[in-house]
Design a protein around this motif. Structure first.
Motif, mmCIF file in Angstrom:
data_model
loop_
_atom_site.group_PDB
_atom_site.id
_atom_site.type_symbol
_atom_site.label_atom_id
_atom_site.label_comp_id
_atom_site.label_asym_id
_atom_site.label_seq_id
_atom_site.Cartn_x
_atom_site.Cartn_y
_atom_site.Cartn_z
ATOM 1 N N TYR A 247 0.807 -1.294 0.184
ATOM 2 C CA TYR A 247 0.038 -0.031 -0.068
ATOM 3 C C TYR A 247 0.883 1.368 -0.006
ATOM 4 N N ILE A 248 1.875 1.463 0.857
ATOM 5 C CA ILE A 248 2.783 2.326 0.881
ATOM 6 C C ILE A 248 3.569 2.436 -0.218
ATOM 7 N N ALA A 249 3.903 1.580 -1.033
ATOM 8 C CA ALA A 249 4.924 1.516 -1.998
ATOM 9 C C ALA A 249 4.168 1.922 -3.347
ATOM 10 N N ARG A 250 2.643 1.436 -3.400
ATOM 11 C CA ARG A 250 2.084 1.889 -4.601
ATOM 12 C C ARG A 250 1.538 3.399 -4.377
ATOM 13 N N THR A 251 1.314 3.662 -3.244
ATOM 14 C CA THR A 251 0.735 5.176 -2.843
ATOM 15 C C THR A 251 1.806 6.102 -3.213
ATOM 16 N N TYR A 252 3.295 5.981 -2.912
ATOM 17 C CA TYR A 252 4.326 6.800 -2.980
ATOM 18 C C TYR A 252 5.213 6.639 -4.131
ATOM 19 N N GLY A 253 4.827 5.697 -4.959
ATOM 20 C CA GLY A 253 5.693 5.526 -6.301
ATOM 21 C C GLY A 253 6.993 4.532 -6.070
ATOM 22 N N LEU A 254 6.927 3.742 -4.975
ATOM 23 C CA LEU A 254 8.182 2.859 -4.937
ATOM 24 C C LEU A 254 7.955 1.764 -5.454
ATOM 25 N N LEU A 255 6.715 1.456 -5.959
ATOM 26 C CA LEU A 255 6.264 0.668 -7.124
ATOM 27 C C LEU A 255 6.096 1.009 -8.515
ATOM 28 N N PRO A 256 6.517 0.314 -9.378
ATOM 29 C CA PRO A 256 6.112 0.892 -10.848
ATOM 30 C C PRO A 256 4.750 1.028 -11.123
ATOM 31 N N ILE B 251 20.859 -9.187 -9.428
ATOM 32 C CA ILE B 251 21.582 -7.966 -9.306
ATOM 33 C C ILE B 251 22.482 -7.714 -10.377
ATOM 34 N N GLN B 252 23.348 -8.984 -10.885
ATOM 35 C CA GLN B 252 24.302 -9.075 -11.935
ATOM 36 C C GLN B 252 23.599 -8.868 -13.197
ATOM 37 N N ASP B 253 22.311 -9.513 -13.280
ATOM 38 C CA ASP B 253 21.697 -8.883 -14.652
ATOM 39 C C ASP B 253 21.095 -7.579 -14.645
ATOM 40 N N ASN B 254 21.194 -6.872 -13.604
ATOM 41 C CA ASN B 254 20.828 -5.553 -13.732
ATOM 42 C C ASN B 254 22.014 -4.586 -13.728
ATOM 43 N N GLY B 255 23.098 -5.119 -14.059
ATOM 44 C CA GLY B 255 24.240 -4.247 -14.197
ATOM 45 C C GLY B 255 25.275 -4.394 -12.935
ATOM 46 N N ASN B 256 24.941 -4.946 -11.999
ATOM 47 C CA ASN B 256 25.574 -5.140 -10.838
ATOM 48 C C ASN B 256 25.896 -3.837 -10.099
ATOM 49 N N THR B 257 24.699 -2.990 -10.113
ATOM 50 C CA THR B 257 24.676 -1.839 -9.414
ATOM 51 C C THR B 257 24.454 -1.782 -7.928
ATOM 52 N N GLY B 258 24.087 -2.926 -7.480
ATOM 53 C CA GLY B 258 23.594 -3.065 -6.168
ATOM 54 C C GLY B 258 21.993 -3.097 -5.921
ATOM 55 N N HIS B 259 21.367 -2.668 -7.154
ATOM 56 C CA HIS B 259 19.924 -2.507 -7.038
ATOM 57 C C HIS B 259 19.344 -3.807 -7.937
ATOM 58 N N LEU B 260 18.306 -4.230 -7.562
ATOM 59 C CA LEU B 260 17.803 -5.393 -8.308
ATOM 60 C C LEU B 260 16.853 -4.908 -9.309
ATOM 61 N N PHE B 261 16.570 -3.778 -9.672
ATOM 62 C CA PHE B 261 15.605 -3.250 -10.521
ATOM 63 C C PHE B 261 16.182 -1.817 -10.867
ATOM 64 N N GLY B 262 16.540 -1.381 -11.951
ATOM 65 C CA GLY B 262 16.667 -0.050 -12.316
ATOM 66 C C GLY B 262 18.176 0.520 -11.567
ATOM 67 N N ASP B 263 18.172 1.773 -11.200
ATOM 68 C CA ASP B 263 19.389 2.338 -11.013
ATOM 69 C C ASP B 263 19.203 3.516 -9.801
ATOM 70 N N SER B 264 17.967 3.010 -9.062
ATOM 71 C CA SER B 264 17.524 3.688 -7.910
ATOM 72 C C SER B 264 16.932 2.912 -6.986
ATOM 73 N N LEU B 265 16.566 3.404 -5.478
ATOM 74 C CA LEU B 265 16.029 2.652 -4.574
ATOM 75 C C LEU B 265 14.623 2.344 -4.904
ATOM 76 N N SER B 266 14.396 1.059 -4.753
ATOM 77 C CA SER B 266 12.847 0.361 -5.202
ATOM 78 C C SER B 266 12.315 -0.661 -3.967
ATOM 79 N N PHE B 267 11.155 -0.783 -4.058
ATOM 80 C CA PHE B 267 10.318 -1.740 -3.297
ATOM 81 C C PHE B 267 11.182 -2.970 -2.930
ATOM 82 N N ALA B 268 11.707 -3.471 -4.113
ATOM 83 C CA ALA B 268 12.474 -4.833 -3.891
ATOM 84 C C ALA B 268 13.348 -4.771 -3.114
ATOM 85 N N ASP B 269 14.267 -3.403 -3.455
ATOM 86 C CA ASP B 269 15.691 -3.319 -2.577
ATOM 87 C C ASP B 269 15.592 -3.423 -1.206
#
Length: 225
Positions: free
Chosen positions: A79-88, A145-163
């Protein structure tokens, strides 16, 4: 993300522990909303909760009156993630992250099974089962994480719900579970891959989480030593 001019505020009811409350705390912090935490007397306050359990999130309107009261940690997190854009907003992209949250319950469940052991032999077998599930989890997430460019993020290049929810799992298995098994850190820490350690570091160094991320310990410092 919703503007901080949003008039909604929140109260999280939970125990003073990592457990099922930490992801909610960090999501509220990342959302940059007004929130506070209450630690109900337990079990005295049990009957006053919607389903007799914690965590509970109370969303309050402008005048401070409750606008929404919900429970169940995964439900609150989403609910929080969807409300505040932390999920796509895209449902397919969101589902890719949400499935990771659901897989976390397998790891937590395996550790709960260990705690129900009835003998030393049973305890050993159940700890091995927990370790096997944790190893599989780590292997899958490390590859993501490797498939995402080994940036430390699971998706994209910024903090996400999954992270955030993945970080909190490791905060539990390395730090939080110590109250149940004193030497759990010695068991779980060697299992962490460089990818997982990088994710932990990335999350803890994100400025959006600075207010609350170290309340229950500096995980990055522990796993990097």
């Amino acid at each position: 993300m919703v503007s901080t001019s949003n008039t909604l505020s929140y109260t999280l009811r939970y125990f003073d522990a990592i457990d099922n409350g930490e992801s909610i705390r960090l999501l509220l912090t990342a959302a940059n909303v007004e929130w506070k935490e209450e630690h109900p007397e337990w079990p005295q306050e049990k009957a006053n909760q919607p389903f007799g359990r914690l965590p509970v999130l109370v969303e309050k309107s402008t005048d401070g009156s409750p606008d929404l009261i919900i429970c169940e940690s995964g439900n609150i997190e989403r609910y929080i993630a969807r409300t505040y854009g932390l999920l796509p907003a895209d449902l397919k992209k969101a589902a890719l992250q949400e499935q990771l949250r659901d897989q976390i319950t397998d790891v937590i469940g395996a550790f709960a099974d260990f705690l129900r052991a009835i003998s030393e032999e049973d305890k050993k077998a159940r700890l091995e089962a927990f370790g096997e599930i944790l190893d599989k989890f780590i292997a899958v997430y490390s590859k993501l994480i490797q498939d995402n460019g080994n940036t430390g993020h699971l998706f994209g290049d910024s903090l996400s719900f999954a992270d955030i929810v993945t970080y909190v799992l490791f905060k539990n298995v390395v730090l939080g579970f110590v109250k149940f098994k004193a030497d759990i850190t010695d068991y779980t820490k060697p299992k962490l891959t460089p990818e997982i350690i990088k994710l932990i570091s990335i999350v803890e160094s994100d400025p959006k989480l600075a207010k609350n991320v170290f309340k229950y310990g500096n995980l990055s410092a522990l796993v990097s030593s």
